[in-house]
Design an enzyme around this catalytic site. Sequence first.
Site, PDB file in Angstrom:
ATOM      1  N   GLN A  47     -26.741 -36.585  74.858  1.00 32.53           N
ATOM      2  CA  GLN A  47     -25.767 -37.581  75.286  1.00 32.53           C
ATOM      3  C   GLN A  47     -25.025 -37.230  76.569  1.00 32.53           C
ATOM      4  O   GLN A  47     -24.860 -38.082  77.448  1.00 32.53           O
ATOM      5  CB  GLN A  47     -24.753 -37.819  74.157  1.00 32.53           C
TER       6      GLN A  47
ATOM      7  N   HIS B 296     -17.192 -31.742  64.576  1.00 29.29           N
ATOM      8  CA  HIS B 296     -16.275 -30.631  64.363  1.00 29.29           C
ATOM      9  C   HIS B 296     -16.778 -29.360  65.058  1.00 29.29           C
ATOM     10  O   HIS B 296     -16.002 -28.622  65.652  1.00 29.29           O
ATOM     11  CB  HIS B 296     -16.101 -30.376  62.867  1.00 29.29           C
TER      12      HIS B 296
ATOM     13  N   SER C  32     -17.347 -38.379  71.876  1.00 27.26           N
ATOM     14  CA  SER C  32     -18.126 -39.278  72.737  1.00 27.26           C
ATOM     15  C   SER C  32     -17.242 -39.965  73.768  1.00 27.26           C
ATOM     16  O   SER C  32     -17.648 -40.157  74.924  1.00 27.26           O
ATOM     17  CB  SER C  32     -18.835 -40.338  71.882  1.00 27.26           C
TER      18      SER C  32
ATOM     19  N   ALA D 231     -13.903 -43.329  60.047  1.00 28.56           N
ATOM     20  CA  ALA D 231     -12.934 -42.263  60.367  1.00 28.56           C
ATOM     21  C   ALA D 231     -11.753 -42.827  61.150  1.00 28.56           C
ATOM     22  O   ALA D 231     -11.161 -43.824  60.750  1.00 28.56           O
ATOM     23  CB  ALA D 231     -13.645 -41.121  61.095  1.00 28.56           C
TER      24      ALA D 231
ATOM     25  N   HIS E 132     -19.603 -45.634  69.244  1.00 35.86           N
ATOM     26  CA  HIS E 132     -18.869 -45.732  67.979  1.00 35.86           C
ATOM     27  C   HIS E 132     -17.410 -45.309  68.149  1.00 35.86           C
ATOM     28  O   HIS E 132     -16.626 -45.424  67.208  1.00 35.86           O
ATOM     29  CB  HIS E 132     -19.557 -44.878  66.912  1.00 35.86           C
TER      30      HIS E 132
ATOM     31  N   TRP F  85     -14.083 -39.462  69.126  1.00 34.92           N
ATOM     32  CA  TRP F  85     -13.309 -38.922  70.246  1.00 34.92           C
ATOM     33  C   TRP F  85     -14.141 -38.029  71.151  1.00 34.92           C
ATOM     34  O   TRP F  85     -13.964 -38.019  72.371  1.00 34.92           O
ATOM     35  CB  TRP F  85     -12.079 -38.176  69.748  1.00 34.92           C
TER      36      TRP F  85
ATOM     37  N   GLN G 233     -11.987 -44.089  64.200  1.00 33.72           N
ATOM     38  CA  GLN G 233     -12.583 -44.758  65.360  1.00 33.72           C
ATOM     39  C   GLN G 233     -11.933 -46.100  65.703  1.00 33.72           C
ATOM     40  O   GLN G 233     -11.898 -46.492  66.867  1.00 33.72           O
ATOM     41  CB  GLN G 233     -14.087 -44.915  65.143  1.00 33.72           C
TER      42      GLN G 233
ATOM     43  N   ASP H 262     -10.236 -26.011  62.195  1.00 42.84           N
ATOM     44  CA  ASP H 262     -10.194 -27.441  62.486  1.00 42.84           C
ATOM     45  C   ASP H 262      -9.429 -28.151  61.373  1.00 42.84           C
ATOM     46  O   ASP H 262      -8.925 -27.526  60.426  1.00 42.84           O
ATOM     47  CB  ASP H 262     -11.598 -28.018  62.704  1.00 42.84           C
TER      48      ASP H 262
ATOM     49  N   GLU I   1     -16.583 -37.516  76.525  1.00 40.74           N
ATOM     50  CA  GLU I   1     -17.797 -37.328  77.328  1.00 40.74           C
ATOM     51  C   GLU I   1     -18.002 -38.501  78.280  1.00 40.74           C
ATOM     52  O   GLU I   1     -18.454 -38.328  79.408  1.00 40.74           O
ATOM     53  CB  GLU I   1     -19.003 -37.142  76.404  1.00 40.74           C
TER      54      GLU I   1
END
Length: 487
Positions: free
Chosen positions: A358, A19, A378, A396, A373, A376, A398, A116, A381
């Site tokens: 990362q 977040h 990741s 969540a 995992h 969003w 995912q 958020d 990215e």
Amino acid sequence: MDFHKPPHIVLLSSPGLGHLIPIIELAKRFIIHHKFNLTILAVTSQTSHAESQILKSATNSSLYTIIQIPSPNISSLLPTSATVSTRLSVTMRQAIPSIKSALTNTPLPPSALIVDIFGTESLTLAQELNIPKFIYVASHAWFLSLIVYSPILDKQIEGQYVDQKEPLKIPGCKPVRPEDLIDSMLDRNDSQYKESLIVAEKFPESDAVLVNTWDELQQREVKALTNGELSGVLKVPVFAVGPLVRQPESETGQLKKPVIIQWLDKQPRESVIFVSFGSGGTVSYEQMKEIAFGLELSEQRFIWVVRASTGGGVDTAFFTTGSSSFNDELDEIRKHLPEGFEERNKKVGLLVQNWAPQVTVLKHPSIGGFITHSGWGSVLESITNGVPMIAWPLYAEQRMNAALLVEELGVAVRTTVVPGKNVVGREEIASLVRNVFLLEQNGKRNHVRERVREIKISAEKALSQGGSSYTALSEVANMIVHKHRFY
């Protein structure tokens, strides 16, 4: 209010890296492209080392002001079995007095408030101040569509969603299979489901919704939300402003190259698979052993971010204090790896405990694939660096993300069984890794590798001047400037 000064936007982040990071990146876009003044109110988890590092770096930024709001103690309000989603919702509700105090005592009067998805109940504070109020969804447009439409599904469908024989239909969008639903919709009797409906019902109270995707990536869903079948449900404009992702220099804070990057510098181009399950994801020790064997069987170089299993579910690391020492945790992890694993793979593999830079890793030319995992952040990215993925959804939204990546976008492959609920075997892991790295499959160019490179270019165009996301954020900025001038 001094109308000659640039508007002052306040952004509110709930606890957790997933977040906080998108909020920080949105703030940077407003500063760099629109010269706004920015303050970030960050409700902190007080348990995440990675979050504290990001906050420390962000606090030293000259671009914006960051005010940390410690999480209120909610232990007496919830059972220990409460989900992460429920804890976040209750945390942000209980933090409203502190958020109000911080909002009304900022050095500059606020011109707008952006929250958020877990901060939607704080929109009333913007209403009291008579300033524009926005919700920033740090996920994609299909997820937003499901959230927006969930109060209608709640009335239409009887019984548990997971027991439905057909996918859940969302007007103008791809239907959602019951097995791909977000966690909050898996049990309609659980408090997190009720909390998710409260969030959904707050969306029409905003002045607009920002979403971390771009028009060209999800044209169908964005159209349904903006002027299609869902626009009458949402009732406010939607602006696709993504992909907003970290830049490498914002995550390491080091002048010297990290060890992980020094190691990558010695590897051939696109030869390394990066394995990481995010800041809140863990796998069982049984699954950890299968991953280790799978990496060995694939004969591919690897970097693996390992984290001790919490034993309480795949997302319990989100609120784990990490009280054990570094060496104790590493010793515990080693006990569950195959005997001799580290010794056999010391030339081709690198184990990193708990956290890695990362974005810096994904940007490195030696990286050729990513076991993720499917959070969003990741995902974006990975896409923006042209890295194909093996989707390994844990919690969540995912599972929904994984379906999007594999079936709609074609930038990932996924396991045949749902990770977390099942143990993915070593042979399947090895096969998935090998397939991602193949330059050709059945005499044809590897579609996943080709597709992720195409979408990387699309993302760059969307963010560039005149691109769809650049234009969308400019429209939001104009809304704020107009209200700021005529307040």
